[in-house]
Design an enzyme around this catalytic site. Structure first.
Site, PDB file in Angstrom:
ATOM      1  N   LYS A  16      -2.456   4.265   9.236  1.00  7.55           N
ATOM      2  CA  LYS A  16      -1.129   5.255   8.835  1.00  7.55           C
ATOM      3  C   LYS A  16      -0.712   5.467  10.374  1.00  7.55           C
ATOM      4  O   LYS A  16       0.348   5.669  10.740  1.00  7.55           O
ATOM      5  CB  LYS A  16      -1.612   6.245   8.105  1.00  7.55           C
ATOM      6  CG  LYS A  16      -1.356   5.923   6.451  1.00  7.55           C
ATOM      7  CD  LYS A  16      -1.426   7.063   5.817  1.00  7.55           C
ATOM      8  CE  LYS A  16      -1.636   7.070   4.520  1.00  7.55           C
ATOM      9  NZ  LYS A  16      -1.793   8.357   3.929  1.00  7.55           N
ATOM     10  N   GLU A  40      -7.562  16.863  -0.916  1.00  9.89           N
ATOM     11  CA  GLU A  40      -6.409  16.364  -1.555  1.00  9.89           C
ATOM     12  C   GLU A  40      -6.444  16.577  -2.982  1.00  9.89           C
ATOM     13  O   GLU A  40      -7.266  16.171  -3.765  1.00  9.89           O
ATOM     14  CB  GLU A  40      -6.292  14.772  -1.143  1.00  9.89           C
ATOM     15  CG  GLU A  40      -5.154  14.096  -1.786  1.00  9.89           C
ATOM     16  CD  GLU A  40      -4.885  12.598  -1.198  1.00  9.89           C
ATOM     17  OE1 GLU A  40      -5.369  12.423  -0.040  1.00  9.89           O
ATOM     18  OE2 GLU A  40      -4.344  11.929  -1.904  1.00  9.89           O
ATOM     19  N   ASP A  69       1.779  11.575   2.497  1.00  6.45           N
ATOM     20  CA  ASP A  69       1.169  11.002   1.300  1.00  6.45           C
ATOM     21  C   ASP A  69       2.259  10.144   0.521  1.00  6.45           C
ATOM     22  O   ASP A  69       3.303   9.993   0.700  1.00  6.45           O
ATOM     23  CB  ASP A  69       1.106  12.428   0.479  1.00  6.45           C
ATOM     24  CG  ASP A  69      -0.016  11.983  -0.729  1.00  6.45           C
ATOM     25  OD1 ASP A  69      -0.999  11.923  -0.174  1.00  6.45           O
ATOM     26  OD2 ASP A  69       0.390  11.649  -1.699  1.00  6.45           O
ATOM     27  N   GLY A 143      -4.663  -1.725   2.802  1.00  8.90           N
ATOM     28  CA  GLY A 143      -4.332  -0.974   1.655  1.00  8.90           C
ATOM     29  C   GLY A 143      -3.582  -2.027   0.738  1.00  8.90           C
ATOM     30  O   GLY A 143      -3.872  -3.357   0.501  1.00  8.90           O
ATOM     31  N   TYR A 144      -2.216  -1.541   0.310  1.00  7.92           N
ATOM     32  CA  TYR A 144      -1.422  -2.422  -0.786  1.00  7.92           C
ATOM     33  C   TYR A 144      -0.605  -3.426   0.008  1.00  7.92           C
ATOM     34  O   TYR A 144       0.174  -4.350  -0.538  1.00  7.92           O
ATOM     35  CB  TYR A 144      -0.548  -1.562  -1.624  1.00  7.92           C
ATOM     36  CG  TYR A 144      -1.616  -0.738  -2.673  1.00  7.92           C
ATOM     37  CD1 TYR A 144      -2.155  -1.254  -3.788  1.00  7.92           C
ATOM     38  CD2 TYR A 144      -1.237   0.692  -2.431  1.00  7.92           C
ATOM     39  CE1 TYR A 144      -2.784  -0.561  -4.552  1.00  7.92           C
ATOM     40  CE2 TYR A 144      -2.464   1.479  -3.334  1.00  7.92           C
ATOM     41  CZ  TYR A 144      -2.817   0.981  -4.534  1.00  7.92           C
ATOM     42  OH  TYR A 144      -3.478   1.752  -5.262  1.00  7.92           O
ATOM     43  N   HIS A 168       8.372   1.917   3.851  1.00  7.91           N
ATOM     44  CA  HIS A 168       8.586   3.512   3.219  1.00  7.91           C
ATOM     45  C   HIS A 168       8.551   4.360   4.567  1.00  7.91           C
ATOM     46  O   HIS A 168       9.011   5.552   4.501  1.00  7.91           O
ATOM     47  CB  HIS A 168       7.686   3.617   1.979  1.00  7.91           C
ATOM     48  CG  HIS A 168       6.500   3.346   2.414  1.00  7.91           C
ATOM     49  ND1 HIS A 168       5.867   1.941   2.781  1.00  7.91           N
ATOM     50  CD2 HIS A 168       5.100   4.192   2.103  1.00  7.91           C
ATOM     51  CE1 HIS A 168       4.568   1.977   2.971  1.00  7.91           C
ATOM     52  NE2 HIS A 168       4.016   3.239   2.398  1.00  7.91           N
ATOM     53  N   ARG A 169       7.508   4.284   5.334  1.00  4.27           N
ATOM     54  CA  ARG A 169       6.933   5.022   6.223  1.00  4.27           C
ATOM     55  C   ARG A 169       8.008   5.317   7.497  1.00  4.27           C
ATOM     56  O   ARG A 169       8.300   6.153   7.939  1.00  4.27           O
ATOM     57  CB  ARG A 169       5.615   4.457   7.064  1.00  4.27           C
ATOM     58  CG  ARG A 169       4.919   5.292   8.263  1.00  4.27           C
ATOM     59  CD  ARG A 169       3.412   4.901   8.357  1.00  4.27           C
ATOM     60  NE  ARG A 169       2.726   5.149   7.152  1.00  4.27           N
ATOM     61  CZ  ARG A 169       2.285   3.974   6.519  1.00  4.27           C
ATOM     62  NH1 ARG A 169       2.677   2.744   6.635  1.00  4.27           N
ATOM     63  NH2 ARG A 169       1.648   4.515   5.440  1.00  4.27           N
TER      64      ARG A 169
HETATM   65  P1  IMP Z   1      -2.512   8.020   0.339  1.00  2.00           P
HETATM   66  O1  IMP Z   1      -2.993   9.001  -0.709  1.00  2.00           O
HETATM   67  O2  IMP Z   1      -1.306   8.623   1.221  1.00  2.00           O
HETATM   68  O3  IMP Z   1      -3.514   7.867   1.357  1.00  2.00           O
HETATM   69  O4  IMP Z   1      -2.035   6.615  -0.071  1.00  2.00           O
HETATM   70  C1  IMP Z   1      -2.195   6.081  -1.137  1.00  2.00           C
HETATM   71  C2  IMP Z   1      -2.542   4.899  -1.149  1.00  2.00           C
HETATM   72  O5  IMP Z   1      -1.585   4.028  -0.684  1.00  2.00           O
HETATM   73  C3  IMP Z   1      -3.938   4.499  -0.240  1.00  2.00           C
HETATM   74  O6  IMP Z   1      -4.665   3.593  -0.950  1.00  2.00           O
HETATM   75  C4  IMP Z   1      -3.141   3.852   0.893  1.00  2.00           C
HETATM   76  O7  IMP Z   1      -4.167   3.081   1.782  1.00  2.00           O
HETATM   77  C5  IMP Z   1      -1.989   2.933   0.570  1.00  2.00           C
HETATM   78  N1  IMP Z   1      -0.916   2.717   1.386  1.00  2.00           N
HETATM   79  C6  IMP Z   1      -0.146   3.847   1.740  1.00  2.00           C
HETATM   80  N2  IMP Z   1       0.708   3.502   2.938  1.00  2.00           N
HETATM   81  C7  IMP Z   1       0.532   2.086   2.822  1.00  2.00           C
HETATM   82  C8  IMP Z   1       1.006   0.977   3.454  1.00  2.00           C
HETATM   83  O8  IMP Z   1       1.871   1.017   4.345  1.00  2.00           O
HETATM   84  N3  IMP Z   1       0.490  -0.248   3.136  1.00  2.00           N
HETATM   85  C9  IMP Z   1      -0.375  -0.656   2.173  1.00  2.00           C
HETATM   86  N4  IMP Z   1      -0.979   0.487   1.559  1.00  2.00           N
HETATM   87  C10 IMP Z   1      -0.536   1.749   1.793  1.00  2.00           C
END
Ligand code: IMP
Length: 185
Positions: A16, A40, A69, A143-144, A168-169
């Site tokens: 991130k 969290e 988040d 991640g996803y 989204h980021r």
């Molecule tokens: P978090 O609670 O903000 O850490 O994110 C929720 C979940 O979404 C975590 O498993 C992250 O790895 C995943 N995630 C957040 N942003 C991304 C992304 O840009 N790509 C892939 N997975 C993401």
């Protein structure tokens, strides 16, 4: 932490941070990584989670800081995993999601950026990107990334060279950058 930066990015997730650092550099904001485990809470609202995380981050560093988040909201699962995306990724993972999903593969990836400084009044910036869940897990990313296809694309985040221009980021950091740069003037 390096001597000169504008804002810290508090997270345990280096991926991130690396994406955020590149995105904010585009808007002239220098980010530095504050690697830390934040408290969290489990809650139905991403905003409440982000707010609590940024308060915890500011308490720890006492410097201008942002946290992020995220949640992946899948239509056929009534928005699941949403605020529970991290827990679900760590338990059933992308394989589990592909097994659960119905015929409708529409989904939204939501990002909330929360900022706090000495004024102690956190400010939140939210954005989402609509898309679809792929039929198969693609290689690459984190991640996803291997299963999320943003709208108007036919590849997953994992396969896209320009994820940082449409994620989204990116959208929520762009909102933050515009607000932050105005505040400095
Ligand atoms: P978090 O609670 O903000 O850490 O994110 C929720 C979940 O979404 C975590 O498993 C992250 O790895 C995943 N995630 C957040 N942003 C991304 C992304 O840009 N790509 C892939 N997975 C993401």
């Amino acid at each position: 932490m390096p001597e000169s930066y504008d804002v810290l990015f508090a997270s345990s997730n280096i991926h991130k941070y690396e994406e955020a650092e590149k995105i904010l550099a585009e808007f002239g904001i220098k980010l530095s990584f504050f690697q830390t485990e934040l408290v969290e809470i489990q809650d139905d609202s991403l905003s409440k989670i982000a707010l609590q995380k940024v308060e915890n981050a500011y308490e720890k560093c006492k410097k201008p800081v942002i946290v992020e988040d995220d949640g992946l909201f899948i239509d056929s699962l009534s928005g699941f995993p949403g605020p529970y995306s991290s827990y679900i990724f760590n338990t059933i993972g992308n394989n589990g999601i592909l097994k659960l999903i119905g015929d409708n593969r529409d989904a939204q990836f939501v990002a909330i950026i929360a900022f706090c400084d000495s004024s102690n009044e956190p400010t939140l910036f939210e954005s989402s990107v609509a898309g679809k869940i792929s039929k198969n897990i693609q290689d690459g990313g984190w991640g996803y990334d291997p299963i999320f296809i943003p709208e108007k694309q036919n590849k997953t985040y994992a396969e896209l060279a320009d994820k940082n221009k449409l994620s989204h980021r990116y959208e929520s950091l762009k909102k933050f950058a515009s607000w932050f740069n105005n505040k400095q003037e």
